[in-house]
Every structure is written in C-alpha cells, then in structure tokens.
Design an enzyme around this catalytic site. Structure first.
Site, PDB file in Angstrom:
ATOM      1  N   HIS A 167       0.832  -1.209   0.000  1.00 38.47           N
ATOM      2  CA  HIS A 167       0.000   0.000   0.000  1.00 38.47           C
ATOM      3  C   HIS A 167       0.867   1.260   0.000  1.00 38.47           C
ATOM      4  O   HIS A 167       0.450   2.307  -0.514  1.00 38.47           O
ATOM      5  CB  HIS A 167      -0.927  -0.003   1.215  1.00 38.47           C
ATOM      6  CG  HIS A 167      -2.154   0.848   1.052  1.00 38.47           C
ATOM      7  ND1 HIS A 167      -2.144   2.071   0.400  1.00 38.47           N
ATOM      8  CD2 HIS A 167      -3.441   0.658   1.456  1.00 38.47           C
ATOM      9  CE1 HIS A 167      -3.358   2.591   0.414  1.00 38.47           C
ATOM     10  NE2 HIS A 167      -4.165   1.747   1.042  1.00 38.47           N
ATOM     11  N   ASP A 396      -9.073  -3.175 -20.031  1.00 39.36           N
ATOM     12  CA  ASP A 396      -9.338  -4.080 -21.153  1.00 39.36           C
ATOM     13  C   ASP A 396      -8.030  -4.462 -21.833  1.00 39.36           C
ATOM     14  O   ASP A 396      -7.406  -3.661 -22.515  1.00 39.36           O
ATOM     15  CB  ASP A 396     -10.280  -3.397 -22.147  1.00 39.36           C
ATOM     16  CG  ASP A 396     -10.647  -4.277 -23.319  1.00 39.36           C
ATOM     17  OD1 ASP A 396     -10.181  -5.434 -23.383  1.00 39.36           O
ATOM     18  OD2 ASP A 396     -11.398  -3.803 -24.198  1.00 39.36           O
TER      19      ASP A 396
END
Length: 453
Positions: A167, A396
């Site tokens: 993180h 995508d």
C-alpha cells in the site's frame, strides 16, 4: 490444488528507460508501511487454448508490461527500509537489478463458480493471487519488492489477472492507473506511441514536491514506525471465511436515497456511496449474534482521494498515496434501531461534507492519524476498500471488460467491504463481503429483507 505453475519470470523496463530512480515516501505513504498487501483478482471471459495462451497471450502480456514499466518505474523497484538510521524509507529502482515478478499459471478450477456472486470458500482464491517475495535483510536496511503479478489460464474459459502491491507504493488511483495503462498497451498490440497519443495527460507524475508537508509529518510518522522492522507478507490462511457479492441496482440506490431524504430533507452529500456504505454497514452490524453493551460505539472508516481537495491541490495523475479518511461513530443501539440506516447515512455524509470536502479540515490533525487508526483496530470498526470512481473492471487487455473483480485483501482485515461498479446493472454497485459462513448467512438474509421492505 487445481493450479499448475507454467512459468515464473521477472519483467524489466525496456532498454532506454531511466538508469535509476529513488522515490522518497511522503507521510501519506509512510503510514501504510506495515499494512498488508492489497490483492486484487480480475477475471475475464476469454476462451482460448493452452498453446495459444502460451505462444500469443503470455508473450504479449510480458511485452506490454515491460513497455508500461517505462512510465511506471516505481513498480519495478523495491521498498528500502533503513535500519538504525535517521534516513527515511524510499522506493528504489536500479536498471538491470529491478523488475516485476510475473507468474504464469493454468487452473482446472470451475471458472463460473469462482466468478459467481454466491458464497464461496475464500481460501480457494489464493491460488490465483501472486505472492510478493520475502523481505531481504541487509546490514543497514531491509528490501522488498513493491509489486507481484500472476496470470492464470482457465483453458477454454477465461483468464485471471492477479495483482499484489504494498500500500505504501500508492493508492487506488495510482495502482489502477498502472493496471489500465498495461491493459491499454496490451490491447494496442504493444503500440506505445498510440498509447502515448491517447493517454499523455494521464501519465504518472512522480514529483514528490507536489506534496506539501510544512509540519514535517513524515518525520513524525517515521519516528513511530522505524523501530518495527518489515515482515514478509503471508496469506491469512485458513481464512475460515466465505466470500460473496451483493448487488445494489440503481433502482435500489435511488430508493435508499429517497428514504434518507424523506427523513433528512436538508442533508447534503447523499451520494450512491453514502447510501450503499450506510446500508451495508447497518446490515453488517445487525448480523452480529449478540453485543454485551448496547452503548458500545460502532465505527465506519473510509478513505478518500484528496488530490483535488487540499490546498494547493495535487495533480490528478500524481503517483503515490494521497488519502485522508472519514470516521463515523454511532452507538450500537442506534445503528440497529429502526432509524439506524438514516443515522448512518447522516454520519457518513457529515464526514464527507465537513471533513473530507473542507480544505481547512481535511488535513487537520494529520500528525495524529497513526494513533487514531491504531485505535480503530481495537474497537468495532468496519471499513471499505475500493471505489466505483476508478472502475478497475474497465481495464481491457483486448478481452473486453472484466467479468468479475475480487478484492481478496479484505480477508486480511477484521471487517471490511469492497466496492466497485456493477457489470450487469447500469448505475448499480457491487459490494464484496468476506465473513464466517454463519454470519454471512445472517447478513444475506438481512440485506435481502431490507431491500424488499
């Protein structure tokens, strides 16, 4: 285990990338140094054969990953954690010595079962999650990679792309930006020039000087954290949990908004996030079997991207963490009462309006964040991971929109939900929950009954 490892490799940035990079951590990053890795799985419908996958898909993913790293060098680097030193941690990239770990695998697991919304054994998802290499102990510092990736083929059915990142590397805005860039370059067949033409304005800004820290909060945080060495990450197995997805359609969300506004007509910030978070939180609290003290505080904690909310503002494409958090506190008896949902919505909306959207308040008391969040781990806290704002499922690779996003890292938290846009319901939201089986059954019944009512 139904998964077979086909290849493990390390993908470097392409020739011509910068020779090295040292990126100091800001106070926004330092506070996450000992937090567990963030783990996401993206499942795609893409029926292809194993030979095609190995000869075409995997090489294309490697090539596009390398090209993407030219613009996202920190992901190929390591976190450097100084020991017994006044030096502060940094992310370090060294050409020839820095690369991203990528695992290629094949699974015989049931793709449709994994991508369903029903309760599924949480442990089975870890076959598709990449493991970050262990911490390396040097004489003066510790070193650990900041990212690991794994791509798994379900022959003739689909592909899963798994991500794990520290993180302290960056928040959702930063990491999702990288994933979408990798997907875009892959879809374009490695055409980096076309990618740059389309996405020049969204390329990451690594300049740390855009983070204003006149109080030296980075030093305050580092003094607290530096005496606790890094630990190698591990999976929280067995989780003794199941994972399930709950859909709030746009019509459901509008009804929840109407319910809040009917009771609190002057309330601002009654957003889709507010009513979704409030509804899930109240369902979660009600699903608990018993509470010894009705006056005990229940806490909802949520992070918000504040790049545009601080003064001076931080560029939208800044790479790193730039988060503040909201904290709603309500007595248990109020939250489980008939007005609990509305009370929760009012409390969360108030945090957004008066704390997160207020430039004079958003960073007020930031030097105390570490102690405040530590207190939250010891009480009845419920959190949220992810945001529909970033829409990770739209990444995508040439296979279309992802069929399913699983935020696996919520298994490692005491209690949390994940949140993303719904694939099948325009304007709807998907909520991911990880709970022991008995409590999940109770939660599901309360969730469905509440929407019917």
């Amino acid at each position: 285990m139904a998964t077979t490892i086909l290849e493990t490799c390390r993908v470097p940035a392409p020739p011509g990338a910068a020779a090295n990079l040292s990126l100091p951590l800001t106070f926004f990053d330092i506070q996450w140094l000992h937090f567990h890795p963030i783990r996401h799985l993206l499942f795609y419908d893409y029926p292809c054969s194993k030979p095609y996958f190995l000869e075409t898909v995997a090489p294309k993913l490697k090539e596009s990953l390398s090209l993407t790293l030219r613009h996202y060098l920190p992901l190929a680097g390591n976190l450097i954690f100084p020991l017994n030193s006044e030096k502060k941690p940094e992310i370090q990239y060294v050409a020839g010595d820095s690369a991203v770990s990528l695992t290629i695998a094949e699974s015989a697991s049931d793709f449709d079962h994994l991508t369903g919304n029903h309760a599924r054994d949480a442990d089975q998802f870890y076959e598709f999650v990449p493991e970050i290499d262990p911490v390396t102990d040097e004489s003066e510092y510790q070193r650990v990679p900041v990212v690991a990736l794994k791509v798994t083929l379900f022959t003739g059915r689909g592909i899963c792309v798994g991500f794990a990142n520290l993180h302290c590397l960056g928040d959702a805005s930063s990491v999702v930006g990288f994933i979408k860039a990798w997907a875009s370059i892959s879809k374009l067949g490695g055409d980096e020039e076309e990618f740059l033409t389309k996405h020049a304005e969204s390329l990451p800004i690594l300049d740390r000087s855009v983070i204003n820290d006149p109080l030296g909060i980075d030093t305050i945080f580092w003094k607290v954290i530096r005496d606790v060495p890094l630990k190698s990450s591990s999976f929280p197995l067995p989780t003794n949990r199941v994972r399930a997805t709950y859909i709030l359609r746009q019509a459901d969300i509008e009804k929840l908004k109407d319910l809040v506004l009917a009771k609190k007509p002057g309330l601002l910030q009654v957003s889709s996030f507010v009513v979704t978070a409030s509804y899930v939180w109240t369902c979660f609290v009600k699903s608990e079997e018993q509470v010894d003290d009705d006056d005990v505080l229940q806490v909802f904690i949520f992070a918000a991207d504040i790049r545009a909310r601080i003064d001076p503002p931080v560029p939208a494409s800044y790479f790193g963490n730039c988060l503040a958090y909201g904290l709603a506190k309500i007595e248990h008896k109020q939250l489980v009462g008939g007005e609990g949902f509305v009370i929760a919505a009012e409390a969360i909306a108030d945090q957004i309006k008066n704390r997160l959207n207020n430039k004079d308040q958003v960073l007020k008391g930031a030097e105390n964040w570490l102690s405040e969040t530590k207190e939250m781990t010891a009480i009845r806290a419920f959190g949220v991971s992810g945001s529909p704002k970033f829409d990770l499922c739209s990444a995508d690779f040439g296979w279309g929109r992802a069929r399913k996003l699983e935020t696996v890292s919520i298994d490692g938290e005491k209690h949390s939900m994940s949140l993303c846009k719904s694939r099948d319901s325009e304007g709807g939201l998907e909520v991911g929950i990880s709970l022991p089986k008995a409590r999940m059954d109770a939660f599901a019944a309360i969730f469905e009954e509440g929407l019917r009512f």
